[in-house]
Design a protein around this motif. Structure first.
Motif, PDB file in Angstrom:
ATOM      1  N   GLU A 116       0.830  -1.201   0.000  1.00 14.82           N
ATOM      2  CA  GLU A 116       0.000   0.000   0.000  1.00 14.82           C
ATOM      3  C   GLU A 116       0.867   1.254   0.000  1.00 14.82           C
ATOM      4  O   GLU A 116       1.772   1.423   0.816  1.00 14.82           O
ATOM      5  N   GLY A 117       0.605   2.130  -0.961  1.00 15.10           N
ATOM      6  CA  GLY A 117       1.347   3.379  -1.058  1.00 15.10           C
ATOM      7  C   GLY A 117       2.765   3.244  -1.564  1.00 15.10           C
ATOM      8  O   GLY A 117       3.523   4.216  -1.578  1.00 15.10           O
ATOM      9  N   ASN A 130      -2.014  -6.290  -1.727  1.00 16.01           N
ATOM     10  CA  ASN A 130      -2.552  -4.954  -1.475  1.00 16.01           C
ATOM     11  C   ASN A 130      -1.687  -3.922  -2.187  1.00 16.01           C
ATOM     12  O   ASN A 130      -0.561  -3.639  -1.779  1.00 16.01           O
ATOM     13  N   LEU A 131      -2.219  -3.366  -3.281  1.00  9.10           N
ATOM     14  CA  LEU A 131      -1.539  -2.310  -4.030  1.00  9.10           C
ATOM     15  C   LEU A 131      -2.357  -1.023  -4.006  1.00  9.10           C
ATOM     16  O   LEU A 131      -2.240  -0.184  -4.906  1.00  9.10           O
ATOM     17  N   ARG A 132      -3.149  -0.862  -2.947  1.00 12.00           N
ATOM     18  CA  ARG A 132      -3.971   0.339  -2.852  1.00 12.00           C
ATOM     19  C   ARG A 132      -3.082   1.584  -2.781  1.00 12.00           C
ATOM     20  O   ARG A 132      -2.158   1.661  -1.975  1.00 12.00           O
ATOM     21  N   LEU A 175      -6.339  -2.856  -6.095  1.00 11.17           N
ATOM     22  CA  LEU A 175      -5.718  -1.752  -6.831  1.00 11.17           C
ATOM     23  C   LEU A 175      -6.455  -0.428  -6.633  1.00 11.17           C
ATOM     24  O   LEU A 175      -6.231   0.515  -7.403  1.00 11.17           O
ATOM     25  N   GLU A 176      -7.285  -0.336  -5.606  1.00 17.27           N
ATOM     26  CA  GLU A 176      -8.045   0.890  -5.392  1.00 17.27           C
ATOM     27  C   GLU A 176      -7.096   2.081  -5.221  1.00 17.27           C
ATOM     28  O   GLU A 176      -6.204   2.068  -4.378  1.00 17.27           O
ATOM     29  N   GLY A 177      -7.286   3.108  -6.028  1.00 20.26           N
ATOM     30  CA  GLY A 177      -6.475   4.317  -5.922  1.00 20.26           C
ATOM     31  C   GLY A 177      -5.079   4.197  -6.493  1.00 20.26           C
ATOM     32  O   GLY A 177      -4.283   5.137  -6.388  1.00 20.26           O
ATOM     33  N   ALA A 178      -4.737   3.057  -7.097  1.00 13.88           N
ATOM     34  CA  ALA A 178      -3.402   2.882  -7.672  1.00 13.88           C
ATOM     35  C   ALA A 178      -3.266   3.696  -8.958  1.00 13.88           C
ATOM     36  O   ALA A 178      -4.224   3.873  -9.707  1.00 13.88           O
TER      37      ALA A 178
END
Length: 301
Positions: free
Chosen positions: A247-248, A265-267, A286-289
């Motif tokens: 994430e991030g 998790n690749l948010r 991928l939410e927000g990626a």
């Protein structure tokens, strides 16, 4: 939806199927900057199960009792070294900075008080790195605290470095080929251009690490954490990132050809110009990626 405005009100939590009961005071006072404090600060609404009033959090509840006890009395629990990695992961998720520092202090003290069952000590390592060429190929260094040392260009290939602390160490261009680094902690370490080909990094913590142009081909990264890590131009071909947390993270220009990304998790991650051709992204978060310019030809979504 309901707001918790009364700081002494009871809170019923369902953490991954395990149920807990506590108060808003407990969740907000000791770690006021944590995710839990934010949830129950009164500024946000929380979703409750209409039937039983429990608030569900999708995390493993195994260690949440230790989280609550920390928030209640500020004491780090006594655990086996291997269990601290799991608790540290949960503390990281809930953004409990005090608990994260407390775990590091306990482990550092334990290492000083007990005789380590390793071939070398921290002092031995410091003496060795003063020489021109340093190699620890195949050496057992498990459990050592090597944080903040300059270990750039050191060859650790085939070594056992399970549960080693490399936090904030300079490991630029170091070699970790086929190492067993399960549970190792590389938090905020410099790992630019490192070689991790075939390495076992299961459950390793690489939060905030600089892994620009690092080679992680064929590495086992299951359940590892790369939150906010810099993986620009990193090589992750055929790496197993199942259940990993990125994430991030910055993966701009990274090569993920053949990588396993099941439940990864690749948010909020930066995947601009990343190579994701024919990668299975069906179970990837991928939410927000950012995917601008990424090669997604043939990717399964």
């Amino acid at each position: 939806m309901a707001k918790d405005s009364d700081s002494s009100s009871l809170v019923r939590l369902n953490i991954g199927g395990k149920k807990f009961c506590t108060t808003v005071d407990t969740l907000t006072q000791r770690e006021p900057d944590s995710m839990l404090a934010a949830m129950f600060s009164g500024r946000h609404t929380v979703c409750r199960d209409p039937e039983n009033g429990f608030i569900f959090v999708d995390r493993d509840g195994k260690h949440f009792r230790h989280i609550l006890n920390w928030l209640r009395d500020g004491v780090v629990p006594t655990l086996k070294d291997c269990q601290y990695s799991d608790l540290l992961r949960e503390a990281e998720y809930y953004q409990l900075l005090g608990l994260m520092d407390g775990i590091s202090d306990v482990l550092n003290k334990r290492k000083k008080e007990e005789e380590l069952d390793t071939e070398l000590t921290r002092i031995d390592i410091i003496k060795c790195i003063q020489s021109e060429r340093v190699r620890f190929r195949g050496v057992n260094l498990s459990g050592l605290d090597l944080s903040k040392l300059d270990l750039s260009f050191v060859d650790f290939s085939y070594a056992c470095i399970t549960n080693v602390f490399f936090s904030r160490a300079n490991l630029q261009c170091a070699k970790f080929r086929d190492v067993d680094a399960e549970g190792a902690i590389f938090r905020s370490a410099t790992l630019r251009e490192c070689e991790f080909t075939g390495a076992n990094l299961r459950r390793a913590l690489l939060t905030g690490a600089n892994l620009q142009s690092a080679n992680l081909q064929d590495a086992c990264l299951i359940d590892s954490s790369f939150c906010q890590a810099d993986l620009r131009s990193a090589h992750l071909q055929n790496a197993d990132l199942t259940n990993a947390n990125l994430e991030g993270a910055t993966l701009e220009g990274a090569n993920l050809k053949g990588a396993k990304l099941s439940n990864t998790n690749l948010r909020g991650a930066n995947l601009q110009r990343a190579y994701l051709r024919q990668v299975n992204l069906r179970d990837t978060h991928l939410e927000g990626a950012k995917l601008d310019g990424a090669n997604l030809l043939g990717a399964i979504r």
